[in-house]
Design a protein around this motif. Structure first.
Motif, PDB file in Angstrom:
ATOM      1  N   THR A 545       0.847  -1.181   0.000  1.00 45.89           N
ATOM      2  CA  THR A 545       0.000   0.000   0.000  1.00 45.89           C
ATOM      3  C   THR A 545       0.883   1.232   0.000  1.00 45.89           C
ATOM      4  O   THR A 545       2.062   1.175   0.358  1.00 45.89           O
ATOM      5  N   ILE A 546       0.335   2.349  -0.408  1.00 43.48           N
ATOM      6  CA  ILE A 546       1.073   3.611  -0.387  1.00 43.48           C
ATOM      7  C   ILE A 546       0.794   4.287   0.952  1.00 43.48           C
ATOM      8  O   ILE A 546      -0.347   4.642   1.257  1.00 43.48           O
ATOM      9  N   SER A 547       1.834   4.442   1.756  1.00 46.61           N
ATOM     10  CA  SER A 547       1.669   5.024   3.083  1.00 46.61           C
ATOM     11  C   SER A 547       1.639   6.541   3.012  1.00 46.61           C
ATOM     12  O   SER A 547       2.161   7.147   2.070  1.00 46.61           O
ATOM     13  N   GLU A 548       1.014   7.141   4.024  1.00 48.76           N
ATOM     14  CA  GLU A 548       0.932   8.598   4.137  1.00 48.76           C
ATOM     15  C   GLU A 548       1.450   9.023   5.508  1.00 48.76           C
ATOM     16  O   GLU A 548       1.104   8.405   6.515  1.00 48.76           O
ATOM     17  N   THR A 549       2.272  10.055   5.526  1.00 47.18           N
ATOM     18  CA  THR A 549       2.816  10.566   6.782  1.00 47.18           C
ATOM     19  C   THR A 549       2.738  12.082   6.787  1.00 47.18           C
ATOM     20  O   THR A 549       3.077  12.721   5.787  1.00 47.18           O
ATOM     21  N   ARG A 550       2.295  12.644   7.911  1.00 45.68           N
ATOM     22  CA  ARG A 550       2.298  14.107   8.067  1.00 45.68           C
ATOM     23  C   ARG A 550       3.307  14.483   9.147  1.00 45.68           C
ATOM     24  O   ARG A 550       3.412  13.825  10.181  1.00 45.68           O
ATOM     25  N   ARG A 551       4.053  15.554   8.860  1.00 42.98           N
ATOM     26  CA  ARG A 551       5.027  16.062   9.818  1.00 42.98           C
ATOM     27  C   ARG A 551       4.926  17.578   9.876  1.00 42.98           C
ATOM     28  O   ARG A 551       4.391  18.218   8.959  1.00 42.98           O
ATOM     29  N   LYS A 552       5.453  18.124  10.954  1.00 40.50           N
ATOM     30  CA  LYS A 552       5.621  19.569  11.056  1.00 40.50           C
ATOM     31  C   LYS A 552       7.114  19.823  11.241  1.00 40.50           C
ATOM     32  O   LYS A 552       7.738  19.242  12.126  1.00 40.50           O
ATOM     33  N   VAL A 553       7.684  20.674  10.402  1.00 40.48           N
ATOM     34  CA  VAL A 553       9.101  21.013  10.484  1.00 40.48           C
ATOM     35  C   VAL A 553       9.208  22.525  10.593  1.00 40.48           C
ATOM     36  O   VAL A 553       8.820  23.253   9.664  1.00 40.48           O
ATOM     37  N   LYS A 554       9.669  23.000  11.742  1.00 37.23           N
ATOM     38  CA  LYS A 554       9.809  24.435  11.998  1.00 37.23           C
ATOM     39  C   LYS A 554       8.491  25.170  11.751  1.00 37.23           C
ATOM     40  O   LYS A 554       8.460  26.291  11.234  1.00 37.23           O
ATOM     41  N   GLY A 555       7.402  24.488  12.072  1.00 42.18           N
ATOM     42  CA  GLY A 555       6.078  25.080  11.932  1.00 42.18           C
ATOM     43  C   GLY A 555       5.451  24.917  10.561  1.00 42.18           C
ATOM     44  O   GLY A 555       4.310  25.332  10.355  1.00 42.18           O
ATOM     45  N   TYR A 556       6.154  24.302   9.631  1.00 50.73           N
ATOM     46  CA  TYR A 556       5.652  24.141   8.267  1.00 50.73           C
ATOM     47  C   TYR A 556       5.113  22.723   8.076  1.00 50.73           C
ATOM     48  O   TYR A 556       5.716  21.737   8.512  1.00 50.73           O
ATOM     49  N   GLU A 557       3.983  22.640   7.372  1.00 46.99           N
ATOM     50  CA  GLU A 557       3.312  21.363   7.165  1.00 46.99           C
ATOM     51  C   GLU A 557       4.006  20.565   6.062  1.00 46.99           C
ATOM     52  O   GLU A 557       4.328  21.094   4.994  1.00 46.99           O
ATOM     53  N   VAL A 558       4.197  19.267   6.323  1.00 51.93           N
ATOM     54  CA  VAL A 558       4.827  18.353   5.370  1.00 51.93           C
ATOM     55  C   VAL A 558       3.935  17.134   5.203  1.00 51.93           C
ATOM     56  O   VAL A 558       3.445  16.570   6.192  1.00 51.93           O
ATOM     57  N   LEU A 559       3.717  16.723   3.974  1.00 52.75           N
ATOM     58  CA  LEU A 559       2.950  15.508   3.683  1.00 52.75           C
ATOM     59  C   LEU A 559       3.828  14.599   2.821  1.00 52.75           C
ATOM     60  O   LEU A 559       4.390  15.038   1.815  1.00 52.75           O
ATOM     61  N   ILE A 560       3.954  13.326   3.228  1.00 47.66           N
ATOM     62  CA  ILE A 560       4.851  12.376   2.566  1.00 47.66           C
ATOM     63  C   ILE A 560       4.066  11.127   2.175  1.00 47.66           C
ATOM     64  O   ILE A 560       3.262  10.618   2.956  1.00 47.66           O
TER      65      ILE A 560
END
Length: 665
Positions: A545-560
């Motif tokens: 399956t294609i995994s999804e991950t959300r992160r916050k880096v220095k207050g900025y939203e990241v979606l992987i």
């Protein structure tokens, strides 16, 4: 083969090409030598001959459902002509080496000579009429141009044994098309080859028209190895023009028109400094442009460099690229269906098909086997295979840009994943277009990458590597009207407007980074504009399956997202209201199911403009993104129309400065 992604398929190994007894001493990366190229040619030709049980059987293959032709009975003779002339690209070099070749119990040389004779037999189902007196350009001209190329390279097998009556009738038919109008593109070479071949055989031809078409073909040249195919640039406008010019010069031009041959050869020589960089480290071609189903033909300029015998050319790299492209497709389990190559990229892929193609059209890829005309002792075949700039020049964790200025094409090489990327011209309206594919995903992506084949747009607004705008018809309309501005200090500048509402304007800046792209785009509109931006898309790998991950880096939203082979990250640096992963079905050339990260926002009406800044990043699966990679800025400032940033790029530290000033329009 490393680099090829096999997804959602379970096909027997017998359906793919196997390199038997590979030679890893001469070719340490692919194992392929000239013998294996002959094996590959036989692999393709055997499939075609599985439909031939007697000399009278045409080269006609199962129609692929969709927009390809034939769509009417009147198109069937041309369909059969395509199958005949295009499979002959593969057969001619093999027959030159082995005139007694037999396949499926059929003597191959006898078959093609018999079928060529039927073209001028009015009682035959494959009979081709002369061009009407006032007839315009026709697909028959293309196929007769193709036939003449094979007659040029193997006349002792294909031409000389024909009866005088057949020769004369064939000359009359073929010249009726060649001595006439053509399309103002690479088509002129079809006229040129037919006229030149029959001149060489002592027939009276229209030399004035021949030289006019030679002049006009040379006028398409733009430098850096690129011809313009009126209007586009793509793989085809590079390899087709360059192959035709070199082949014509080598076999006909030097003898009859040495001044023209000298110019074509000089133009051909230019590509050695540019074209190889458009292929990945593994030798994979990028999915880009029309007629992409011709696939392996894209590499034919590399073998033809053998005619130059230029000591400055790294022939081992040229063969590594060429064999890599060959294996990219011939070892993919969806490449063949019913023993015939599919219309598509890897397998069937309708969004990449043009209506002028039939199933036999795919054998245009057979031009790759003109490489077999290069002598055994030529350095193209004898040099040890190597990875060229990838191992000699390019350094890890770096990005390399090469602007091909006259064509405004930017080629980028990413050392961390061994991928190549291209940004090129697209400025064709879709509304009322005679050839709508020129405004489609084949050309209108912001960039094209060897690791991430383009995904077709979905009607629900799911998009990959482009912007889409919700238009007055409530449709998601992609950008397609781009205008190149400049490439400066590592940044590629373009403007674009929405076709249906040209007051929605985009000022686009791409900055390639070692692990992706920084986008700094300024959008303005005199009406409310709902827009979306897509990253590259990932196909779903079989069993995962294609995994999804959300992160916050220095207050900025990241979606992987991560499909087990690659991972893609989108960082919302400025201006986007939300980001989400959107799934698609039947839109990706590598899998039925795929995913892409989309960002969305709304631009208010009558606003001066808004900055939309994002990082589109990638890595191989399992290689974790660091915080510095996800946010590679030392400082970032956005004030009105001015954006400036200091980036930490690669091992050299703080060396990249981004400064963009938007133009209020």
């Amino acid at each position: 083969m490393a680099g090829i992604l096999l997804v959602n398929v379970a096909v027997a190994q017998s359906n793919v090409f196997t390199v038997t007894n590979p030679d890893f001493t001469l070719s340490p990366h692919t194992g392929m030598t000239k013998k294996h190229w002959k094996d590959a040619a036989m692999y393709l030709l055997k499939g075609a001959f599985s439909y031939v049980h007697s000399l009278d059987d045409p080269m006609q293959f199962p129609k692929q459902p969709g927009k390809s032709y034939p769509r009417t009975p009147a198109q069937v003779p041309t369909e059969k002509l395509e199958g005949l002339c295009r499979t002959l690209f593969i057969a001619a070099p093999l027959l030159k080496d082995n005139p007694s070749l037999s396949l499926n119990g059929i003597a191959v040389a006898d078959y093609y000579r018999h079928q060529i004779a039927l073209l001028v037999d009015s009682n035959a189902a494959t009979f081709i009429k002369h061009r009407a007196i006032n007839g315009g350009p026709h697909q028959n001209l293309v196929e007769f141009g193709a036939l003449s190329m094979s007659l040029v390279v193997a006349p002792e097998v294909l031409w000389e044994p024909l009866t005088p009556a057949t020769k004369n009738a064939l000359a009359a038919t073929m010249l009726s098309y060649a001595d006439g109008p053509t399309v103002p593109s690479n088509w002129k070479f079809f006229n040129i080859f037919v006229l030149s071949f029959f001149k060489d055989k002592g027939y009276a031809v229209n030399e004035k028209l021949l030289m006019e078409y030679l002049d006009k073909s040379l006028a398409h040249y733009r430098g850096d190895g690129w011809y313009n195919d009126n209007p586009a640039y793509d793989y085809y406008s590079m390899w087709a023009f360059q192959m035709y010019g070199m082949l014509w010069s080598e076999y006909l031009g030097r003898k009859y028109y040495p001044a023209y041959a000298k110019q074509f050869i000089a133009h051909f020589s230019d590509l050695k400094n540019t074209y190889p960089n458009m292929f990945s480290r593994n030798g994979e071609m990028i999915m880009w442009g029309r007629s992409i189903s011709y696939r392996i033909a894209s590499m034919i300029p590399m073998p033809l460099m053998g005619f130059l015998k230029d000591p400055s050319i790294n022939y081992g790299w040229m063969r590594r690229i060429s064999s890599g492209v060959m294996l990219q497709f011939l070892q993919h389990p969806e490449f063949l269906k019913d023993e015939v190559p599919t219309l598509g990229f890897y397998g069937v892929f309708e969004p990449a098909v043009q209506s002028y193609s039939c199933r036999g059209s795919v054998y245009w890829m057979g031009k790759a086997f003109f490489a077999l005309l290069i002598p055994d002792d030529n350095p193209f075949w004898t040099a040890k295979e190597n990875e060229g700039a990838w191992e000699n020049t390019f350094k890890p964790n770096q990005v390399y840009n090469q602007l091909q200025d006259t064509a405004h094409i930017l080629v980028t090489n990413y050392t961390n994943i061994g991928a190549s990327e291209v940004r090129a011209w697209c400025h064709v309206k879709a509304i009322g277009a005679n050839e709508p594919f020129r405004a489609s995903e084949n050309y209108n992506r912001l960039s094209y990458n060897s690791a991430f084949p383009w995904q077709a747009d979905s009607s629900n607004g799911t998009v990959a590597m482009n912007y889409v705008i919700r238009n007055a018809k409530e449709e998601w309309e992609p950008l397609r009207l781009f205008t190149y501005q400049q490439f400066k200090e590592g940044m590629y500048y373009r403007t674009a407007v929405q076709e249906t509402h040209n007051r929605t304007r985009f000022q686009l800046t791409d900055m390639p980074l070692p692990n992706g792209i920084l986008r700094a785009d300024y959008i303005s509109s005199d009406t409310i504009a709902n827009i979306r931006l897509g990253h590259y898309a990932l196909p779903q790998v079989a069993g995962k399956t294609i995994s999804e991950t959300r992160r916050k880096v220095k207050g900025y939203e990241v979606l992987i997202i991560d499909n087990g082979v690659y991972q893609l990250a989108l960082v919302n640096v400025q201006g986007w209201a939300n980001m989400e992963v959107r799934k698609a079905v039947g839109m990706h050339p590598q899998a039925s199911n795929s995913s892409v990260i989309n960002a969305a926002t709304q631009i208010p009406a009558a606003e001066d403009g808004r900055w939309l800044v994002s990082l589109m990043l990638w890595k191989k699966s399992g290689d974790v993104f660091s915080n510095d990679e996800l946010f590679p800025f030392k400082n970032l400032s956005i004030t009105g129309v001015r954006l400036s940033a200091m980036l930490k790029q690669g091992q050299d530290g703080e060396k990249a400065m981004l400064q963009v000033v938007a133009d209020r329009q």
